[in-house]
Design an enzyme around this catalytic site. Structure first.
Site, PDB file in Angstrom:
ATOM      1  CB  ALA A 126      -0.922  -0.024   1.218  1.00 63.61           C
ATOM      2  CG  ASN A 191       0.152  -6.073   6.455  1.00 66.53           C
ATOM      3  OD1 ASN A 191       0.740  -7.086   6.776  1.00 66.53           O
ATOM      4  ND2 ASN A 191      -1.167  -5.965   6.505  1.00 66.53           N
ATOM      5  CG  HIS A 219       0.058   4.847   4.090  1.00 67.00           C
ATOM      6  ND1 HIS A 219      -0.783   4.209   3.231  1.00 67.00           N
ATOM      7  CD2 HIS A 219      -0.093   4.241   5.283  1.00 67.00           C
ATOM      8  CE1 HIS A 219      -1.430   3.246   3.875  1.00 67.00           C
ATOM      9  NE2 HIS A 219      -1.020   3.245   5.122  1.00 67.00           N
TER      10      HIS A 219
HETATM   11  N1  LIG Z   1       1.318  -5.591   2.296  1.00 67.31           N
HETATM   12  C1  LIG Z   1       0.358  -4.680   2.298  1.00 67.31           C
HETATM   13  O1  LIG Z   1       0.586  -3.495   2.036  1.00 67.31           O
HETATM   14  C2  LIG Z   1      -1.047  -5.110   2.588  1.00 67.31           C
HETATM   15  C3  LIG Z   1      -2.112  -4.265   2.265  1.00 67.31           C
HETATM   16  C4  LIG Z   1      -3.399  -4.700   2.530  1.00 67.31           C
HETATM   17  C5  LIG Z   1      -3.625  -5.926   3.140  1.00 67.31           C
HETATM   18  N2  LIG Z   1      -2.573  -6.717   3.467  1.00 67.31           N
HETATM   19  C6  LIG Z   1      -2.765  -8.024   4.135  1.00 67.31           C
HETATM   20  O2  LIG Z   1      -3.068  -9.006   3.171  1.00 67.31           O
HETATM   21  C7  LIG Z   1      -3.919 -10.010   3.751  1.00 67.31           C
HETATM   22  C8  LIG Z   1      -5.158 -10.207   2.870  1.00 67.31           C
HETATM   23  O3  LIG Z   1      -5.856  -8.983   2.755  1.00 67.31           O
HETATM   24  P1  LIG Z   1      -7.343  -8.952   2.153  1.00 67.31           P
HETATM   25  O4  LIG Z   1      -7.759  -7.528   2.130  1.00 67.31           O
HETATM   26  O5  LIG Z   1      -7.435  -9.759   0.918  1.00 67.31           O
HETATM   27  O6  LIG Z   1      -8.133  -9.688   3.351  1.00 67.31           O
HETATM   28  P2  LIG Z   1      -9.585 -10.358   3.280  1.00 67.31           P
HETATM   29  O7  LIG Z   1     -10.032 -10.434   4.701  1.00 67.31           O
HETATM   30  O8  LIG Z   1     -10.454  -9.668   2.298  1.00 67.31           O
HETATM   31  O9  LIG Z   1      -9.294 -11.837   2.715  1.00 67.31           O
HETATM   32  C9  LIG Z   1      -8.494 -12.766   3.410  1.00 67.31           C
HETATM   33  C10 LIG Z   1      -8.979 -14.166   3.043  1.00 67.31           C
HETATM   34  O10 LIG Z   1      -8.051 -15.107   3.585  1.00 67.31           O
HETATM   35  C11 LIG Z   1      -8.762 -16.158   4.230  1.00 67.31           C
HETATM   36  N3  LIG Z   1      -7.917 -16.654   5.320  1.00 67.31           N
HETATM   37  C12 LIG Z   1      -7.551 -16.028   6.451  1.00 67.31           C
HETATM   38  N4  LIG Z   1      -6.729 -16.792   7.182  1.00 67.31           N
HETATM   39  C13 LIG Z   1      -6.567 -17.948   6.497  1.00 67.31           C
HETATM   40  C14 LIG Z   1      -5.825 -19.134   6.730  1.00 67.31           C
HETATM   41  N5  LIG Z   1      -5.093 -19.298   7.851  1.00 67.31           N
HETATM   42  N6  LIG Z   1      -5.882 -20.111   5.805  1.00 67.31           N
HETATM   43  C15 LIG Z   1      -6.615 -19.968   4.670  1.00 67.31           C
HETATM   44  N7  LIG Z   1      -7.344 -18.863   4.395  1.00 67.31           N
HETATM   45  C16 LIG Z   1      -7.326 -17.868   5.302  1.00 67.31           C
HETATM   46  C17 LIG Z   1     -10.068 -15.526   4.726  1.00 67.31           C
HETATM   47  O11 LIG Z   1     -11.094 -16.487   4.847  1.00 67.31           O
HETATM   48  C18 LIG Z   1     -10.354 -14.514   3.605  1.00 67.31           C
HETATM   49  O12 LIG Z   1     -11.159 -15.062   2.593  1.00 67.31           O
HETATM   50  C19 LIG Z   1      -4.252  -9.519   5.165  1.00 67.31           C
HETATM   51  O13 LIG Z   1      -3.421 -10.146   6.108  1.00 67.31           O
HETATM   52  C20 LIG Z   1      -3.933  -8.032   5.106  1.00 67.31           C
HETATM   53  O14 LIG Z   1      -3.557  -7.502   6.371  1.00 67.31           O
HETATM   54  C21 LIG Z   1      -1.297  -6.341   3.179  1.00 67.31           C
END
Ligand SMILES: NC(=O)c1ccc[n+]([C@@H]2O[C@H](COP(=O)([O-])OP(=O)(O)OC[C@H]3O[C@@H](n4cnc5c(N)ncnc54)[C@H](O)[C@@H]3O)[C@@H](O)[C@H]2O)c1
Length: 270
Positions: A126, A191, A219
């Protein structure tokens, strides 16, 4: 390239749109989620991918023989699956990068990459400017400050209450301190903190602002080093299905996938 994705939520849906349109040349061999129906829904309209396994566990993903797996699920998923994938020689793109602030897990991940010559890729997610921060890090970075501005609804109301911010009517600084404490108190921001920390070698100093009028996730990053002083401001649109996630995050993962799969001799940025 044979690719699997863990987590069929907001980030995966954007990546899938790109893969299914054929913008990224990958063979999607496995999708995994604790709620596999989410993966089925995403796959239903994907005409370009016809032999994707829908998995409930990591062994099923491994059986599909991916070369690369994208973790887009949760910190728990990083802990439970990433070292195992790496140890089996599968490269991994980690989105829930906050998990790597845990030193023990980070050491385990490094060990697993060494033992099997696998790689971990961390997209800039992000935020912007990670290329420059990485280039400056070997010189020694003197200061990294991260200011995050979000709508008050993006914060856990119980945490705000505990910190003495029961009612917020105007832009208010709700936290200032080390990135480690910021991540503990406000895990939704972990993150970005972790990505900056891994790129700079320094835990950022964090200021968090809650603003009832904001519609974007903002940010601001300041980095000071002997070679450059950098100021970056990123105004992100939240993902419509998961406002905690900025739209830019999956777009940066798609760009990384393109870099890894395209056959080009000219690479822009680091
Ligand atoms: N790096 C970055 O800048 C950044 C930015 C945004 C989000 N993220 C991270 O990326 C991840 C995904 O984000 P999102 O918006 O798609 O979230 P989301 O909640 O929309 O989707 C996550 C999915 O993963 C599944 N899930 C969760 N834990 C699981 C596990 N142990 N095994 C299998 N499936 C599992 C959930 O059921 C859900 O469908 C989050 O951890 C979020 O914090 C990172």
């Amino acid at each position: 390239m044979r690719v699997g994705i863990i987590g069929c939520g907001a980030i995966c849906s954007v990546i899938m749109s790109s893969v299914c349109r054929g913008d990224v040349e990958v063979e999607l061999v496995a999708l995994m989620d604790t709620s596999p129906e989410k993966c089925e829904k995403l796959l239903k309209n994907c005409v370009t991918q016809r032999s994707t396994a829908i998995c409930k566990d990591i062994d099923c993903v491994l059986e599909a023989r991916p070369q690369l797996v994208i973790e887009a699920a949760s910190q728990r998923a990083v802990r439970d699956y990433v070292p195992k994938l790496l140890a089996r020689g599968v490269d991994v793109v980690v989105l829930s990068v906050g998990a790597l602030l845990d030193e023990e897990l980070y050491r385990g991940v490094v060990e697993a990459t060494k033992s099997s010559n696998s790689k971990v890729y961390i997209p800039s997610g992000a935020i912007a400017g990670i290329d420059a921060v990485k280039a400056l890090a070997p010189l020694g970075i003197e200061r990294v400050e991260l200011r995050i501005y979000k709508n008050v609804k993006a914060f856990d109301p119980n945490t705000l209450k505990r910190l003495g911010f029961a009612e917020i009517r105007e832009r208010t600084k709700v936290f200032e301190g080390s990135g480690v404490d910021a991540s503990r108190l406000f895990p939704a921001n972990v993150n970005v903190v972790a990505t900056l920390a891994l790129a700079s070698g320094k835990i950022p100093w964090v200021k968090l602002y809650a603003d009832p009028t904001l519609t974007k996730n903002i940010h601001e990053i300041e980095v000071e080093s002997p070679a450059s002083r950098i100021q970056i401001r990123v105004e992100n649109e939240p993902h419509p299905e998961n406002p905690k996630t900025s739209y830019l995050a999956p777009l940066s993962a798609i760009e990384l996938l393109k870099e890894l799969t395209k056959n080009t001799n000219i690479l822009v940025g680091t």
